[in-house]
Design a protein around this motif. Structure first.
Motif, PDB file in Angstrom:
ATOM      1  N   TRP A  98      28.601  49.821  37.480  1.00 57.48           N
ATOM      2  CA  TRP A  98      29.427  50.848  38.194  1.00 57.48           C
ATOM      3  C   TRP A  98      30.327  50.013  38.435  1.00 57.48           C
ATOM      4  CZ3 TRP A  98      30.477  50.998  43.659  1.00 57.48           C
ATOM      5  CH2 TRP A  98      31.610  52.230  43.806  1.00 57.48           C
ATOM      6  N   ALA A  99      30.432  48.683  39.113  1.00 56.23           N
ATOM      7  CA  ALA A  99      30.861  48.663  40.157  1.00 56.23           C
ATOM      8  C   ALA A  99      32.549  47.436  38.943  1.00 56.23           C
ATOM      9  CB  ALA A  99      30.628  47.108  40.598  1.00 56.23           C
ATOM     10  N   THR A 100      31.757  46.916  37.727  1.00 57.26           N
ATOM     11  CA  THR A 100      32.886  46.769  37.135  1.00 57.26           C
ATOM     12  C   THR A 100      33.818  47.576  36.404  1.00 57.26           C
ATOM     13  OG1 THR A 100      31.393  47.023  35.194  1.00 57.26           O
ATOM     14  CG2 THR A 100      31.236  44.825  36.421  1.00 57.26           C
ATOM     15  N   VAL A 101      33.173  48.665  36.016  1.00 59.69           N
ATOM     16  CA  VAL A 101      34.158  50.121  35.066  1.00 59.69           C
ATOM     17  C   VAL A 101      35.083  50.134  36.299  1.00 59.69           C
ATOM     18  CG1 VAL A 101      34.175  52.244  34.533  1.00 59.69           C
ATOM     19  CG2 VAL A 101      32.196  50.761  34.158  1.00 59.69           C
ATOM     20  N   PHE A 102      34.696  50.250  37.473  1.00 58.82           N
ATOM     21  CA  PHE A 102      34.873  50.425  38.756  1.00 58.82           C
ATOM     22  C   PHE A 102      36.629  49.883  38.913  1.00 58.82           C
ATOM     23  CE2 PHE A 102      36.332  50.595  43.772  1.00 58.82           C
ATOM     24  CZ  PHE A 102      36.865  52.238  43.328  1.00 58.82           C
ATOM     25  N   ALA A 103      36.582  48.251  38.508  1.00 59.13           N
ATOM     26  CA  ALA A 103      37.308  47.661  39.089  1.00 59.13           C
ATOM     27  C   ALA A 103      38.596  47.341  37.440  1.00 59.13           C
ATOM     28  CB  ALA A 103      36.843  46.038  38.807  1.00 59.13           C
ATOM     29  N   ALA A 104      38.219  48.159  36.587  1.00 59.71           N
ATOM     30  CA  ALA A 104      38.725  48.161  35.296  1.00 59.71           C
ATOM     31  C   ALA A 104      39.989  49.322  35.975  1.00 59.71           C
ATOM     32  CB  ALA A 104      37.747  49.076  33.662  1.00 59.71           C
ATOM     33  N   PRO A 105      41.463  49.247  35.281  1.00 58.66           N
ATOM     34  CA  PRO A 105      42.652  50.052  35.510  1.00 58.66           C
ATOM     35  C   PRO A 105      42.416  51.475  34.793  1.00 58.66           C
ATOM     36  CG  PRO A 105      43.564  48.506  33.831  1.00 58.66           C
ATOM     37  CD  PRO A 105      41.721  47.915  34.260  1.00 58.66           C
TER      38      PRO A 105
END
Length: 138
Positions: A98-105
């Motif tokens: 989730w943290a990696t997807v959350f950082a994606a624009p």
């Protein structure tokens, strides 16, 4: 034109041969693995000493001679704590993707809402366990 293109049926046959060839490699590797385990167990059975004594035939209780019945009561509370730990440990693993997807624009708002729904379910489960007295160690 220097050459003619192969017929679509020949291309499909080549692809299916490659497809099944990769499965044969996986099957061969699985067979080698099973053979290795069988040889290891067989060698262990042949090489170990077999000298049964009355002490060796007793039930092992962490170095303590077994006394009394073999039927012991354990508190379910230990298992509930272990189960709760496993649930929250596995659920915390979901926080990293989730943290990696959350950082994606472009994904910030939607993933934030999804994570709060997810954490809400965890909070409801924890409150339920607390209200039932599962977390009280008495």
């Amino acid at each position: 034109m220097h050459g003619t293109a192969p017929a679509p049926a020949l291309l499909a046959a080549d692809r299916s041969a490659d497809y099944f060839e990769s499965y044969s490699v996986v099957g061969l590797l699985a067979l080698v693995g099973l053979l290795f385990v069988a040889v290891a167990f067989g060698a262990g059975r042949l090489l170990r000493p077999v000298v049964p004594t009355p002490e060796k035939l007793l039930t092992y209780e962490c170095g303590v001679d077994p006394v009394g019945e073999g039927w012991a009561h354990t508190q379910v509370r230990y298992y509930v704590y272990a189960f709760l730990y496993v649930i929250f440990a596995v659920d915390s693993i979901f926080l990293f993707p989730w943290a990696t997807v959350f950082a994606a624009p472009g994904y910030g708002g939607a993933t934030l809402v999804e994570m709060f729904v997810f954490l809400g379910f965890l909070a409801v489960g924890l409150l339920y366990a607390w209200k039932k007295g599962v977390l009280a160690w008495t």
